[in-house]
Design an enzyme around this catalytic site. Structure first.
Site, mmCIF file in Angstrom:
data_model
loop_
_atom_site.group_PDB
_atom_site.id
_atom_site.type_symbol
_atom_site.label_atom_id
_atom_site.label_comp_id
_atom_site.label_asym_id
_atom_site.label_seq_id
_atom_site.Cartn_x
_atom_site.Cartn_y
_atom_site.Cartn_z
ATOM 1 N N HIS A 61 -11.177 -3.148 2.907
ATOM 2 C CA HIS A 61 -11.015 -2.931 4.355
ATOM 3 C C HIS A 61 -11.715 -1.665 4.850
ATOM 4 O O HIS A 61 -11.710 -1.405 6.046
ATOM 5 C CB HIS A 61 -9.525 -2.846 4.679
ATOM 6 C CG HIS A 61 -8.891 -1.624 4.077
ATOM 7 N ND1 HIS A 61 -8.730 -1.453 2.723
ATOM 8 C CD2 HIS A 61 -8.436 -0.498 4.649
ATOM 9 C CE1 HIS A 61 -8.195 -0.270 2.494
ATOM 10 N NE2 HIS A 61 -7.999 0.336 3.644
ATOM 11 N N ASP A 62 -12.263 -0.865 3.939
ATOM 12 C CA ASP A 62 -12.978 0.356 4.337
ATOM 13 C C ASP A 62 -14.486 0.197 4.205
ATOM 14 O O ASP A 62 -15.229 1.150 4.435
ATOM 15 C CB ASP A 62 -12.574 1.526 3.423
ATOM 16 C CG ASP A 62 -11.138 1.944 3.617
ATOM 17 O OD1 ASP A 62 -10.623 1.802 4.740
ATOM 18 O OD2 ASP A 62 -10.531 2.436 2.641
ATOM 19 N N GLU B 78 -6.608 4.226 -5.585
ATOM 20 C CA GLU B 78 -7.849 4.502 -4.864
ATOM 21 C C GLU B 78 -8.255 5.906 -5.292
ATOM 22 O O GLU B 78 -7.816 6.896 -4.716
ATOM 23 C CB GLU B 78 -7.641 4.439 -3.350
ATOM 24 C CG GLU B 78 -8.969 4.585 -2.617
ATOM 25 C CD GLU B 78 -8.837 4.936 -1.132
ATOM 26 O OE1 GLU B 78 -9.748 4.596 -0.375
ATOM 27 O OE2 GLU B 78 -7.860 5.584 -0.728
ATOM 28 N N ASP C 14 -3.017 4.821 -2.123
ATOM 29 C CA ASP C 14 -4.006 5.264 -1.148
ATOM 30 C C ASP C 14 -4.400 6.736 -1.318
ATOM 31 O O ASP C 14 -3.520 7.593 -1.459
ATOM 32 C CB ASP C 14 -3.376 5.069 0.241
ATOM 33 C CG ASP C 14 -4.326 5.365 1.367
ATOM 34 O OD1 ASP C 14 -5.231 4.568 1.587
ATOM 35 O OD2 ASP C 14 -4.156 6.414 2.029
ATOM 36 N N ASP D 59 0.862 -1.170 0.000
ATOM 37 C CA ASP D 59 0.000 0.000 0.000
ATOM 38 C C ASP D 59 0.905 1.228 0.000
ATOM 39 O O ASP D 59 1.828 1.299 0.801
ATOM 40 C CB ASP D 59 -0.851 -0.032 1.278
ATOM 41 C CG ASP D 59 -2.263 0.423 1.026
ATOM 42 O OD1 ASP D 59 -2.415 1.538 0.509
ATOM 43 O OD2 ASP D 59 -3.201 -0.316 1.367
#
Ligand code: GLC
Length: 561
Positions: free
Chosen positions: A329-330, A257, A200, A98
């Site tokens: 994961h969000d 993202e 990210d 990430d």
């Protein structure tokens, strides 16, 4: 669109903290990932994205990095990481890390040095502003609540910017020296054997400057950061530079993202010479969101879900290759969000798997999705770890929502839903750890776990394996990986169907997105049934009788459409 090495792969996201713990400290680790590589390979996974495992105080679970060049001891060591890279390579698998570079941690040495000398070299790595008479430089609200400005430790009149948590100071991308540091770090990792990065929160790196207020949108007098993002111009200059200096020379894979991109920018982002290899489709994840907070969000129906996904597929067309997910994961668990409450049977879960996995684009599986893991029920706010859930809880209470309803809202939207430990088996703590898990295990692990599914040919796990195999089958790969996406029966209520098509082949994915059966017309003769999520497939007189939540994949001949 140019063909790339990763187009035909299956990708998987690991949240290391909750994947598999080998040393009994209740926290998953890199050795745990190594231990499970064969499992992933068997599932059909090629590309693995690890959520952050760098040194971090874990204020935002690792999305607050204190040292980009070291592994947090809770997850292991750099030797473990090198071992993971080597073991992955042996299995023809690719590891992504990430890349969290909109911000670092306030415990990073850059920030510490910035506090010591705010006007020196490291002060310029951040956004530090003088504050007179208590008036902050602007009224933006941070994503995790409260103003984006926080007093710089040791300085009463200086404040630093953080669009996320106050322990995540924003890095100043306008500073070329900072950008050099980032590229150096990225290349260091890529040279080490990393296949690429998931990037990210990247849109946030470009700020609309100078800082200014926008109209307040809540009683706190603050406004959403989106106002500023909307006005910020020029993120592409940074992203193009990043691509040229890091990804391109390594032929690496990058997935962004990216929220809020404008349609005309898609070729810049993921076209043949785009900033990234791919980016996630979030159309369905953001559906129903409200600027007022989670409590004001509305749910999503099967028709809404289909419309969101189809809109993205149309928009992307042949421009590039989108990344398809049902969770991360969000997000809440996909089966809990996209299947109406009370209907998430194994058949329904497999239906959802079918319709998203075979879309045009790269299919991603988030850990636990392949066994149908679900959202977790809450008894009290004390059980919640996620900072975003806690903030939204406070916002909801302030808006007059009852504690019970606010807790239910977290059950629906909270980020912990996806972060509960992987359910490996029915033994204590779902086989995730021999210690005390850092986050509650979902009590449904006694029913939903890998051991119960591994050898059951009808299990959700085996179905995901079959989907991955089908997409890689040389007889269908060209169509399923590159074929055009053509919506089918789009105006039918609770139907999700589409064709994947090349000059030589047509494949129909057709699903009944409800509990009641439906009979639907077929657009051509059926050559072969490629996959079905339940045993009986009934086709006659150009029609298919679909049971509730039945999904079928058919190879067709002589399609008229
Ligand atoms: C991204 C991450 C999320 C994190 C945030 C700040 O949205 O996915 O988990 O909290 O960025 O880094």
């Amino acid at each position: 669109m140019k063909k790339q090495w990763w187009h035909g792969k299956t990708a998987y996201q690991i949240y290391p903290k909750s994947f598999f713990d080998t040393n009994g400290d209740g926290i998953g680790d890199l050795q745990g990932v190594i231990r499970k590589l064969d499992y992933l390979k068997d599932l059909g996974v090629d590309i693995v994205w690890l959520s952050p495992c760098y040194v971090s105080p874990l204020a935002d679970q690792g999305y607050d990095i204190a040292d980009y060049y070291a592994i947090d001891p809770r997850f292991g060591t750099m030797e473990d990481m090198d071992q993971l890279l080597a073991e992955a390579k042996k299995r023809d698998m690719y590891i992504l890390m990430d890349l969290v570079v909109n911000h670092c941690s306030d415990e990073h040495e850059w920030f510490k040095k910035a506090c010591e000398d705010p006007f020196g070299k490291y002060g310029k790595y951040f956004y530090i502003e003088q504050v007179k008479d208590g008036k902050l430089p602007c009224n933006w609200r941070s994503y995790f609540g409260g103003p984006v400005w926080e007093k710089l430790p040791g300085h009463d009149d200086l404040y630093y910017l953080h669009v996320f948590h106050k322990k995540q100071p924003d890095l100043n991308w306008e500073n070329p020296e900072l950008r050099e540091e980032i590229y150096k770090m990225m290349n260091w990792w890529l040279d080490r054997g990393l296949a690429g990065f998931r990037i990210d929160a990247i849109i946030n790196i470009k700020k609309a400057l100078p800082f200014k207020d926008y109209p307040a949108d809540r009683e706190d007098g603050l406004c959403s950061v989106h106002n500023m993002l909307h006005e910020a111009k020029g993120v592409g200059v940074f992203l193009g530079e990043m691509r040229d200096r890091t990804f391109k020379p390594h032929n690496s894979f990058s997935v962004g993202e990216v929220f809020n991109e404008k349609e005309e920018e898609l070729p810049d982002f993921i076209g043949d010479d785009g900033y990234f290899s791919s980016m996630f489709d979030f159309a369905e994840t953001v559906f129903g969101q409200s600027g007022d907070g989670w409590h004001a969000s509305s749910g999503i129906t099967p028709d809404d879900y289909r419309n969101c996904v189809f809109a993205t597929q149309r928009k992307i067309g042949q421009i590039g290759y989108i990344s398809n997910i049902i969770e991360n994961h969000d997000e809440p668990r996909g089966v809990s969000r996209y299947i109406p409450e009370g209907e998430a049977t194994p058949a329904a879960k497999k239906m959802l798997a079918t319709v998203y996995f075979l879309l045009r684009g790269l299919p991603w599986i988030y850990q636990g999705q392949e066994i149908g893991m679900e959202n977790i029920k809450l008894n009290s706010i004390d059980e919640v770890d996620d900072i975003s859930s806690i903030d939204n809880y406070k916002v909801a209470l302030a808006a007059g929502v009852s504690e019970k309803e606010a807790l239910h809202m977290i059950e629906l939207y909270g980020r912990d839903n996806a972060r509960t430990p992987f359910q490996w088996n029915a033994s204590e703590n779902a086989g995730f750890t021999t210690g005390t898990p850092w986050l509650r295990v979902n009590p449904n692990y006694t029913q939903i776990n890998l051991a119960a599914q591994k050898d059951d040919p009808d299990s959700i796990f085996q179905y995901y394996r079959a989907l991955s195999r089908l997409r890689k089958d040389p007889a269908y790969q060209e169509t399923l990986v590159y074929g055009a996406f053509i919506p089918y029966l789009e105006d039918h209520h609770n139907v999700m169907a589409y064709l994947r098509r090349t000059d030589d082949q047509t494949i129909l994915v057709i699903a009944n997105y409800q509990t009641q059966p439906q009979t639907l017309p077929l657009p051509g003769k059926v050559n072969r049934i490629l996959l079905a999520n339940t045993g009986n497939v009934s086709i006659q007189n150009g029609q298919i009788d679909l049971e509730g939540y039945q999904a079928v994949v058919l190879e067709l001949g002589n399609v008229i459409q």
